[in-house]
Design a protein around this motif. Structure first.
Motif, PDB file in Angstrom:
ATOM      1  N   TYR A  77     -54.557  93.196-103.604  1.00 53.87           N
ATOM      2  CA  TYR A  77     -53.974  91.974-104.178  1.00 53.87           C
ATOM      3  C   TYR A  77     -53.179  91.449-103.387  1.00 53.87           C
ATOM      4  O   TYR A  77     -52.428  91.986-102.614  1.00 53.87           O
ATOM      5  CB  TYR A  77     -53.038  92.154-105.577  1.00 53.87           C
ATOM      6  N   PRO A  78     -53.350  90.131-103.086  1.00 51.80           N
ATOM      7  CA  PRO A  78     -54.179  89.079-103.686  1.00 51.80           C
ATOM      8  C   PRO A  78     -55.661  89.180-103.188  1.00 51.80           C
ATOM      9  O   PRO A  78     -55.796  89.610-102.005  1.00 51.80           O
ATOM     10  CB  PRO A  78     -53.697  87.559-103.235  1.00 51.80           C
ATOM     11  N   GLY A  79     -56.751  89.069-104.085  1.00 49.92           N
ATOM     12  CA  GLY A  79     -58.029  89.293-103.482  1.00 49.92           C
ATOM     13  C   GLY A  79     -58.776  88.030-103.173  1.00 49.92           C
ATOM     14  O   GLY A  79     -59.897  88.040-102.605  1.00 49.92           O
ATOM     15  N   TYR A  80     -58.368  86.870-103.740  1.00 51.45           N
ATOM     16  CA  TYR A  80     -59.196  85.545-103.613  1.00 51.45           C
ATOM     17  C   TYR A  80     -58.251  84.641-102.759  1.00 51.45           C
ATOM     18  O   TYR A  80     -56.955  84.643-102.715  1.00 51.45           O
ATOM     19  CB  TYR A  80     -59.307  85.184-105.035  1.00 51.45           C
ATOM     20  N   PRO A  81     -58.815  83.647-102.280  1.00 53.44           N
ATOM     21  CA  PRO A  81     -58.236  82.660-101.504  1.00 53.44           C
ATOM     22  C   PRO A  81     -57.252  81.956-102.174  1.00 53.44           C
ATOM     23  O   PRO A  81     -55.962  81.844-101.617  1.00 53.44           O
ATOM     24  CB  PRO A  81     -59.399  81.884-101.046  1.00 53.44           C
ATOM     25  N   SER A  82     -57.436  81.725-103.661  1.00 50.49           N
ATOM     26  CA  SER A  82     -56.432  80.978-104.175  1.00 50.49           C
ATOM     27  C   SER A  82     -55.024  81.809-104.260  1.00 50.49           C
ATOM     28  O   SER A  82     -54.161  81.032-104.289  1.00 50.49           O
ATOM     29  CB  SER A  82     -57.021  80.770-105.601  1.00 50.49           C
ATOM     30  N   GLY A  83     -55.289  83.082-104.411  1.00 48.97           N
ATOM     31  CA  GLY A  83     -54.052  84.067-104.428  1.00 48.97           C
ATOM     32  C   GLY A  83     -53.378  84.023-103.251  1.00 48.97           C
ATOM     33  O   GLY A  83     -52.067  83.850-103.141  1.00 48.97           O
ATOM     34  N   TYR A  84     -53.842  83.748-102.127  1.00 48.92           N
ATOM     35  CA  TYR A  84     -53.525  83.801-100.632  1.00 48.92           C
ATOM     36  C   TYR A  84     -52.784  82.643-100.754  1.00 48.92           C
ATOM     37  O   TYR A  84     -51.763  82.077-100.033  1.00 48.92           O
ATOM     38  CB  TYR A  84     -54.442  83.865 -99.515  1.00 48.92           C
ATOM     39  N   ASN A  93     -40.455  87.570-100.566  1.00 52.50           N
ATOM     40  CA  ASN A  93     -40.235  86.295-100.465  1.00 52.50           C
ATOM     41  C   ASN A  93     -38.691  86.071-100.086  1.00 52.50           C
ATOM     42  O   ASN A  93     -38.248  85.455 -99.146  1.00 52.50           O
ATOM     43  CB  ASN A  93     -40.513  85.590-101.531  1.00 52.50           C
ATOM     44  N   TYR A  94     -37.816  87.045-100.804  1.00 57.34           N
ATOM     45  CA  TYR A  94     -36.390  87.127-100.187  1.00 57.34           C
ATOM     46  C   TYR A  94     -36.118  87.604 -98.608  1.00 57.34           C
ATOM     47  O   TYR A  94     -35.366  86.901 -98.122  1.00 57.34           O
ATOM     48  CB  TYR A  94     -35.785  87.667-101.228  1.00 57.34           C
ATOM     49  N   LEU A  95     -36.915  88.621 -98.427  1.00 57.71           N
ATOM     50  CA  LEU A  95     -36.826  88.942 -97.252  1.00 57.71           C
ATOM     51  C   LEU A  95     -37.234  88.087 -96.011  1.00 57.71           C
ATOM     52  O   LEU A  95     -36.659  87.767 -94.993  1.00 57.71           O
ATOM     53  CB  LEU A  95     -38.029  90.205 -96.921  1.00 57.71           C
ATOM     54  N   GLN A 105     -49.542  82.492-102.436  1.00 58.84           N
ATOM     55  CA  GLN A 105     -48.550  83.236-101.738  1.00 58.84           C
ATOM     56  C   GLN A 105     -48.038  82.516-100.448  1.00 58.84           C
ATOM     57  O   GLN A 105     -46.757  82.515-100.199  1.00 58.84           O
ATOM     58  CB  GLN A 105     -49.070  84.690-101.342  1.00 58.84           C
ATOM     59  N   LEU A 106     -48.916  81.757 -99.777  1.00 58.03           N
ATOM     60  CA  LEU A 106     -48.342  81.299 -98.398  1.00 58.03           C
ATOM     61  C   LEU A 106     -47.383  79.778 -98.889  1.00 58.03           C
ATOM     62  O   LEU A 106     -46.578  79.769 -98.117  1.00 58.03           O
ATOM     63  CB  LEU A 106     -49.963  80.322 -97.957  1.00 58.03           C
ATOM     64  N   ALA A 107     -47.894  79.348 -99.885  1.00 63.51           N
ATOM     65  CA  ALA A 107     -47.014  77.944-100.458  1.00 63.51           C
ATOM     66  C   ALA A 107     -45.605  78.775-100.546  1.00 63.51           C
ATOM     67  O   ALA A 107     -44.725  77.981 -99.977  1.00 63.51           O
ATOM     68  CB  ALA A 107     -47.583  77.562-101.700  1.00 63.51           C
ATOM     69  N   LEU A 108     -45.641  79.914-101.350  1.00 58.85           N
ATOM     70  CA  LEU A 108     -44.212  80.278-101.550  1.00 58.85           C
ATOM     71  C   LEU A 108     -43.416  80.701-100.211  1.00 58.85           C
ATOM     72  O   LEU A 108     -42.210  80.419-100.133  1.00 58.85           O
ATOM     73  CB  LEU A 108     -44.287  81.522-102.485  1.00 58.85           C
ATOM     74  N   ALA A 109     -44.299  81.417 -99.234  1.00 57.07           N
ATOM     75  CA  ALA A 109     -43.677  81.621 -98.007  1.00 57.07           C
ATOM     76  C   ALA A 109     -43.093  80.649 -97.469  1.00 57.07           C
ATOM     77  O   ALA A 109     -41.962  80.491 -96.714  1.00 57.07           O
ATOM     78  CB  ALA A 109     -44.821  82.530 -97.199  1.00 57.07           C
ATOM     79  N   VAL A 110     -43.877  79.417 -97.299  1.00 59.77           N
ATOM     80  CA  VAL A 110     -43.412  78.075 -96.631  1.00 59.77           C
ATOM     81  C   VAL A 110     -42.128  77.685 -97.196  1.00 59.77           C
ATOM     82  O   VAL A 110     -41.138  77.456 -96.543  1.00 59.77           O
ATOM     83  CB  VAL A 110     -44.573  76.965 -96.700  1.00 59.77           C
ATOM     84  N   LEU A 137     -41.795  82.823 -91.820  1.00 53.34           N
ATOM     85  CA  LEU A 137     -43.188  82.550 -92.414  1.00 53.34           C
ATOM     86  C   LEU A 137     -44.040  83.737 -91.674  1.00 53.34           C
ATOM     87  O   LEU A 137     -44.772  84.194 -92.548  1.00 53.34           O
ATOM     88  CB  LEU A 137     -43.759  81.133 -91.622  1.00 53.34           C
ATOM     89  N   ILE A 138     -43.834  84.092 -90.397  1.00 50.46           N
ATOM     90  CA  ILE A 138     -44.477  85.037 -89.889  1.00 50.46           C
ATOM     91  C   ILE A 138     -44.183  86.578 -90.576  1.00 50.46           C
ATOM     92  O   ILE A 138     -45.090  87.225 -90.940  1.00 50.46           O
ATOM     93  CB  ILE A 138     -44.019  85.187 -88.430  1.00 50.46           C
ATOM     94  N   SER A 139     -42.939  86.510 -90.937  1.00 50.55           N
ATOM     95  CA  SER A 139     -42.525  88.007 -91.873  1.00 50.55           C
ATOM     96  C   SER A 139     -43.235  88.085 -92.967  1.00 50.55           C
ATOM     97  O   SER A 139     -43.803  89.104 -93.474  1.00 50.55           O
ATOM     98  CB  SER A 139     -41.181  87.794 -91.864  1.00 50.55           C
ATOM     99  N   ARG A 140     -43.597  86.944 -93.490  1.00 42.95           N
ATOM    100  CA  ARG A 140     -44.294  86.921 -94.984  1.00 42.95           C
ATOM    101  C   ARG A 140     -45.731  87.214 -94.824  1.00 42.95           C
ATOM    102  O   ARG A 140     -46.320  87.925 -95.495  1.00 42.95           O
ATOM    103  CB  ARG A 140     -43.957  85.379 -95.642  1.00 42.95           C
TER     104      ARG A 140
END
Lengths: 67, 304
Positions: free
Chosen positions: B35-42, B119-121, B45-50, B21-24
């Protein structure tokens, strides 16, 4: 290659009408350089075409297709 | 997994998950691609990272617990991350028509690939960290996790334009009355007098000189130059709107001399040369531009 646009002739603005003829683009004939530049500027603002000076009294306007 | 008779060691999974998670998250912050520029984008990305960190860290734990079905399902879930690239590409391509200075397809592809790879990383970091923790225990696992994150960062940070190309300020001037030049590089023909005055008064120009052959190859790529233009415009702003095509920032090679140098002309909102040069130097080198040595006339001329 969307990065390399293909210019298409859009219009011709000239003070020397004997130097141009025919073709696909409409020709606007101006009285003097000032009027020529005014017409060209209006056309570029309206149509987003780019003005080029051919240095023989003629300005051409081109539109980038797929640019 | 609770039905398993042997007691489960949760430590590798937790340490691995956190490392992934930290790596992402680190890479989300260091991105300068706007990019991402908006909270929704983050959030997405965060959900995918988790999910990615979760998958990576739980594989070993489920294998140790002899839950082979779970492990198989986790590898299946990992393949779902292929869609990330498509999602990024679609979003950015749609945006392309709505921004005044476009990123160019090469840059978009680069961003999309990077997001997928990130994400793979995260998954790999999580997997390796959980493996280290499983073998060496909590403390060694944490140390290993930090090392993994650092290695991942070094591995993933691609080159910058500044590494292989010199960027210097240059004068903007007009030849034959209408041809816009930056230093010795001809940019375009400006047919109207008002934009010409504006360029002479407010325009900024830089010359890009490659330091080596790799710089040569990179600069000949159109997408790479579009990415440089985009970064420059994002940094200092650009006086442009629909109906003002002659005020578009440009990055062109010195032609017909083909000396391998490029010029960049821009009508900035903030007339700050240092900021412009910094932005150009910070532009990432696109993957697509690395292999285009054959398109560089200069390199080929030298080799003949």
């Amino acid at each position: 290659m969307a990065d390399a646009p293909t210019p298409v002739m859009f219009a011709i603005v000239t003070t020397r009408k004997e130097s141009v003829s025919g073709g696909m683009a409409p020709i606007f004939i101006a009285e003097d350089d000032q009027e020529r530049e005014r017409i060209a500027m209006w056309l570029t603002r309206i149509t987003n075409a780019i003005v080029h000076d051919l240095h023989n009294g003629t300005l051409i306007l081109t539109v980038n297709q797929g640019g | 997994m609770s039905s398993s008779s042997i007691s489960i060691n949760w430590t590798p999974m937790i340490v691995g998950f956190l490392a992934g998670l930290i790596s992402r998250i680190i890479s989300l912050k260091s991105g300068n691609t706007h990019y991402p520029g908006y909270p929704s984008g983050y959030i997405s990305q965060l959900a995918l990272a988790v999910i990615a960190a979760m998958i990576g860290s739980s594989v070993l734990t489920s294998l140790v617990g002899k839950q082979f079905t779970a492990a198989t399902f986790l590898t299946l879930a990992a393949t779902q991350f292929r869609d990330v690239r498509n999602t990024e590409r679609t979003t950015l391509s749609q945006e392309e028509k709505l921004i005044l200075v476009s990123r160019g397809p090469g840059y978009i592809e680069g961003i999309a690939i990077t997001y997928e790879a990130r994400n793979y990383l995260a998954m790999l970091v999580a997997l390796l960290t959980s493996a280290i923790t499983l073998v060496g225990g909590l403390i060694i696992g944490i140390i290993g996790g930090v090392i993994m994150i650092v290695i991942g960062e070094i591995f993933m940070s691609g080159g910058r334009v500044g590494d292989i190309i010199d960027v210097e300020p240059a004068k903007i001037w007009f030849d034959k009355g209408t041809l816009l030049y930056v230093g010795e590089v001809m940019m375009m023909e400006v047919g109207l007098p008002h934009p010409r005055e504006r360029y002479e008064k407010e325009g900024l120009g830089v010359i890009l000189t490659p330091k080596n052959q790799r710089g040569q190859a990179v600069l000949w790529n159109i997408s790479q130059r579009q990415a440089i233009t985009y970064e420059a415009a994002a940094a200092v702003g650009v006086q442009k709107d629909i109906g003002y095509p002659e005020q578009t920032p440009l990055c062109r090679m010195a032609m017909p001399a083909a000396s391998g140098k490029a010029g960049l002309s821009i009508l900035p909102v903030e007339r700050n040369m240092d900021k412009l040069i910094r932005a150009v130097k910070r532009t990432p080198i696109l993957e697509a531009s690395k292999w285009n040595r054959i398109t560089s006339p200069v390199i080929n001329r030298e080799e003949m």
